[in-house]
Motif scaffolding. Structure first.
Motif, PDB file in Angstrom:
ATOM      1  N   ALA A  23       0.837  -1.206   0.000  1.00  0.00           N
ATOM      2  CA  ALA A  23       0.000   0.000   0.000  1.00  0.00           C
ATOM      3  C   ALA A  23       0.869   1.251   0.000  1.00  0.00           C
ATOM      4  CB  ALA A  23      -0.935  -0.009   1.206  1.00  0.00           C
ATOM      5  N   ALA A  24       1.897   1.280   0.839  1.00  0.00           N
ATOM      6  CA  ALA A  24       2.791   2.445   0.894  1.00  0.00           C
ATOM      7  C   ALA A  24       3.514   2.641  -0.433  1.00  0.00           C
ATOM      8  CB  ALA A  24       3.794   2.284   2.034  1.00  0.00           C
ATOM      9  N   PHE A  25       3.986   1.561  -1.026  1.00  0.00           N
ATOM     10  CA  PHE A  25       4.662   1.639  -2.322  1.00  0.00           C
ATOM     11  C   PHE A  25       3.729   2.244  -3.376  1.00  0.00           C
ATOM     12  CE2 PHE A  25       5.278  -0.326  -6.489  1.00  0.00           C
ATOM     13  CZ  PHE A  25       6.557   0.113  -6.792  1.00  0.00           C
ATOM     14  N   LEU A  26       2.501   1.741  -3.441  1.00  0.00           N
ATOM     15  CA  LEU A  26       1.546   2.251  -4.421  1.00  0.00           C
ATOM     16  C   LEU A  26       1.206   3.715  -4.159  1.00  0.00           C
ATOM     17  CD1 LEU A  26      -0.817  -0.859  -4.635  1.00  0.00           C
ATOM     18  CD2 LEU A  26       0.752  -0.042  -6.416  1.00  0.00           C
ATOM     19  N   MET A  27       1.055   4.075  -2.896  1.00  0.00           N
ATOM     20  CA  MET A  27       0.756   5.465  -2.552  1.00  0.00           C
ATOM     21  C   MET A  27       1.905   6.392  -2.955  1.00  0.00           C
ATOM     22  SD  MET A  27      -1.034   5.040   1.155  1.00  0.00           S
ATOM     23  CE  MET A  27      -2.694   4.399   1.313  1.00  0.00           C
ATOM     24  N   LYS A  28       3.134   5.919  -2.785  1.00  0.00           N
ATOM     25  CA  LYS A  28       4.297   6.725  -3.179  1.00  0.00           C
ATOM     26  C   LYS A  28       4.334   6.970  -4.680  1.00  0.00           C
ATOM     27  CE  LYS A  28       7.298   5.476   0.657  1.00  0.00           C
ATOM     28  NZ  LYS A  28       8.479   4.690   1.072  1.00  0.00           N
ATOM     29  N   THR A  29       3.673   6.098  -5.452  1.00  0.00           N
ATOM     30  CA  THR A  29       3.621   6.285  -6.910  1.00  0.00           C
ATOM     31  C   THR A  29       2.400   7.103  -7.326  1.00  0.00           C
ATOM     32  OG1 THR A  29       2.403   4.241  -7.400  1.00  0.00           O
ATOM     33  CG2 THR A  29       4.811   4.069  -7.266  1.00  0.00           C
ATOM     34  N   GLY A  30       1.671   7.637  -6.335  1.00  0.00           N
ATOM     35  CA  GLY A  30       0.542   8.502  -6.634  1.00  0.00           C
ATOM     36  C   GLY A  30      -0.809   7.817  -6.675  1.00  0.00           C
ATOM     37  N   LYS A  31      -0.855   6.543  -6.372  1.00  0.00           N
ATOM     38  CA  LYS A  31      -2.126   5.804  -6.393  1.00  0.00           C
ATOM     39  C   LYS A  31      -2.911   6.052  -5.106  1.00  0.00           C
ATOM     40  CE  LYS A  31      -0.904   3.101  -9.997  1.00  0.00           C
ATOM     41  NZ  LYS A  31      -1.218   3.509 -11.311  1.00  0.00           N
ATOM     42  N   ILE A  32      -4.217   5.971  -5.207  1.00  0.00           N
ATOM     43  CA  ILE A  32      -5.104   5.999  -4.047  1.00  0.00           C
ATOM     44  C   ILE A  32      -5.424   4.546  -3.726  1.00  0.00           C
ATOM     45  CG2 ILE A  32      -7.312   6.804  -3.134  1.00  0.00           C
ATOM     46  CD1 ILE A  32      -5.339   9.065  -3.927  1.00  0.00           C
ATOM     47  N   TYR A  34      -6.942   1.502  -0.887  1.00  0.00           N
ATOM     48  CA  TYR A  34      -7.631   1.031   0.306  1.00  0.00           C
ATOM     49  C   TYR A  34      -7.209  -0.417   0.526  1.00  0.00           C
ATOM     50  CZ  TYR A  34     -11.085  -0.936   3.396  1.00  0.00           C
ATOM     51  OH  TYR A  34     -11.680  -1.587   4.435  1.00  0.00           O
ATOM     52  N   SER A  35      -6.682  -0.715   1.706  1.00  0.00           N
ATOM     53  CA  SER A  35      -6.284  -2.078   2.053  1.00  0.00           C
ATOM     54  C   SER A  35      -7.133  -2.577   3.214  1.00  0.00           C
ATOM     55  CB  SER A  35      -4.805  -2.128   2.445  1.00  0.00           C
ATOM     56  OG  SER A  35      -4.506  -3.394   3.005  1.00  0.00           O
ATOM     57  N   PRO A  36      -8.022  -3.542   2.974  1.00  0.00           N
ATOM     58  CA  PRO A  36      -8.832  -4.065   4.070  1.00  0.00           C
ATOM     59  C   PRO A  36      -7.992  -4.775   5.124  1.00  0.00           C
ATOM     60  CG  PRO A  36      -9.139  -5.395   2.100  1.00  0.00           C
ATOM     61  CD  PRO A  36      -8.338  -4.193   1.700  1.00  0.00           C
ATOM     62  N   VAL A  37      -6.856  -5.341   4.730  1.00  0.00           N
ATOM     63  CA  VAL A  37      -6.002  -6.011   5.713  1.00  0.00           C
ATOM     64  C   VAL A  37      -5.388  -4.978   6.660  1.00  0.00           C
ATOM     65  CG1 VAL A  37      -3.872  -7.334   6.034  1.00  0.00           C
ATOM     66  CG2 VAL A  37      -5.517  -8.045   4.294  1.00  0.00           C
ATOM     67  N   VAL A  38      -4.862  -3.904   6.118  1.00  0.00           N
ATOM     68  CA  VAL A  38      -4.264  -2.866   6.965  1.00  0.00           C
ATOM     69  C   VAL A  38      -5.325  -2.264   7.876  1.00  0.00           C
ATOM     70  CG1 VAL A  38      -3.097  -0.622   6.979  1.00  0.00           C
ATOM     71  CG2 VAL A  38      -2.429  -2.366   5.303  1.00  0.00           C
ATOM     72  N   TYR A  39      -6.428  -1.902   7.311  1.00  0.00           N
ATOM     73  CA  TYR A  39      -7.522  -1.260   8.044  1.00  0.00           C
ATOM     74  C   TYR A  39      -8.108  -2.214   9.095  1.00  0.00           C
ATOM     75  CZ  TYR A  39     -12.005   1.252   8.473  1.00  0.00           C
ATOM     76  OH  TYR A  39     -13.110   1.923   8.923  1.00  0.00           O
ATOM     77  N   GLY A  40      -8.488  -3.399   8.660  1.00  0.00           N
ATOM     78  CA  GLY A  40      -9.149  -4.357   9.541  1.00  0.00           C
ATOM     79  C   GLY A  40      -8.235  -4.896  10.629  1.00  0.00           C
ATOM     80  N   HIS A  41      -7.001  -5.222  10.285  1.00  0.00           N
ATOM     81  CA  HIS A  41      -6.044  -5.757  11.256  1.00  0.00           C
ATOM     82  C   HIS A  41      -5.827  -4.753  12.385  1.00  0.00           C
ATOM     83  CE1 HIS A  41      -2.495  -8.172  12.479  1.00  0.00           C
ATOM     84  NE2 HIS A  41      -1.977  -6.983  12.816  1.00  0.00           N
ATOM     85  N   THR A  42      -5.641  -3.501  12.000  1.00  0.00           N
ATOM     86  CA  THR A  42      -5.391  -2.451  12.986  1.00  0.00           C
ATOM     87  C   THR A  42      -6.594  -2.274  13.906  1.00  0.00           C
ATOM     88  OG1 THR A  42      -3.907  -1.345  11.435  1.00  0.00           O
ATOM     89  CG2 THR A  42      -4.740  -0.034  13.274  1.00  0.00           C
ATOM     90  N   LEU A  43      -7.775  -2.159  13.335  1.00  0.00           N
ATOM     91  CA  LEU A  43      -8.976  -1.946  14.149  1.00  0.00           C
ATOM     92  C   LEU A  43      -9.310  -3.153  15.023  1.00  0.00           C
ATOM     93  CD1 LEU A  43     -11.277  -0.049  11.643  1.00  0.00           C
ATOM     94  CD2 LEU A  43     -10.110   0.874  13.645  1.00  0.00           C
TER      95      LEU A  43
END
Length: 118
Positions: A23-32, A34-43
């Protein structure tokens, strides 16, 4: 927006780490992204949310409908994951493009970091 899918059950920490990195790699390339694993795991880990597939699949498929494309991280077992299969099926039903991401370079990065920590 990209929906970033990955298998999760049975490999929670690896899936979380790789999903964060991708997700971070894609965001650094300008992409928007949403990762359910990042979001869900954290919550789920911080706020005592359910961990069952049914609860999260309801959340995830609703978010998928709001995205433009699906990227699947092909961690081992991705092709046997019922959650990933449901996400791919839903994306294809909506005519959404599906792409696959090889996790090896990201896993190598994690392993390299572990070697430096010693």
């Amino acid at each position: 927006m990209i929906y970033l899918a990955a298998p999760y059950s049975g490999m929670e920490e690896l899936s979380f780490e790789v999903s964060c990195m991708v997700a971070a790699f894609l965001m650094k390339t300008g992409k928007i992204v949403y990762s359910p694993v990042v979001y869900g795991h954290t919550l789920a880990s911080k706020y005592d949310l359910p961990t069952d597939n049914e609860f999260w699949l309801t959340q995830d498929l609703d978010m998928l409908c709001r995205c433009d494309e699906l990227y699947v991280i092909t961690l081992e077992g991705w092709d046997k994951s019922s959650g990933v299969a449901a996400e791919i099926d839903e994306a294809l039903m909506m005519g959404m493009p599906v792409s696959f991401i090889d996790p090896k370079p990201f896993i190598e990065n994690i392993m390299e970091g572990d070697r430096h920590d010693r």
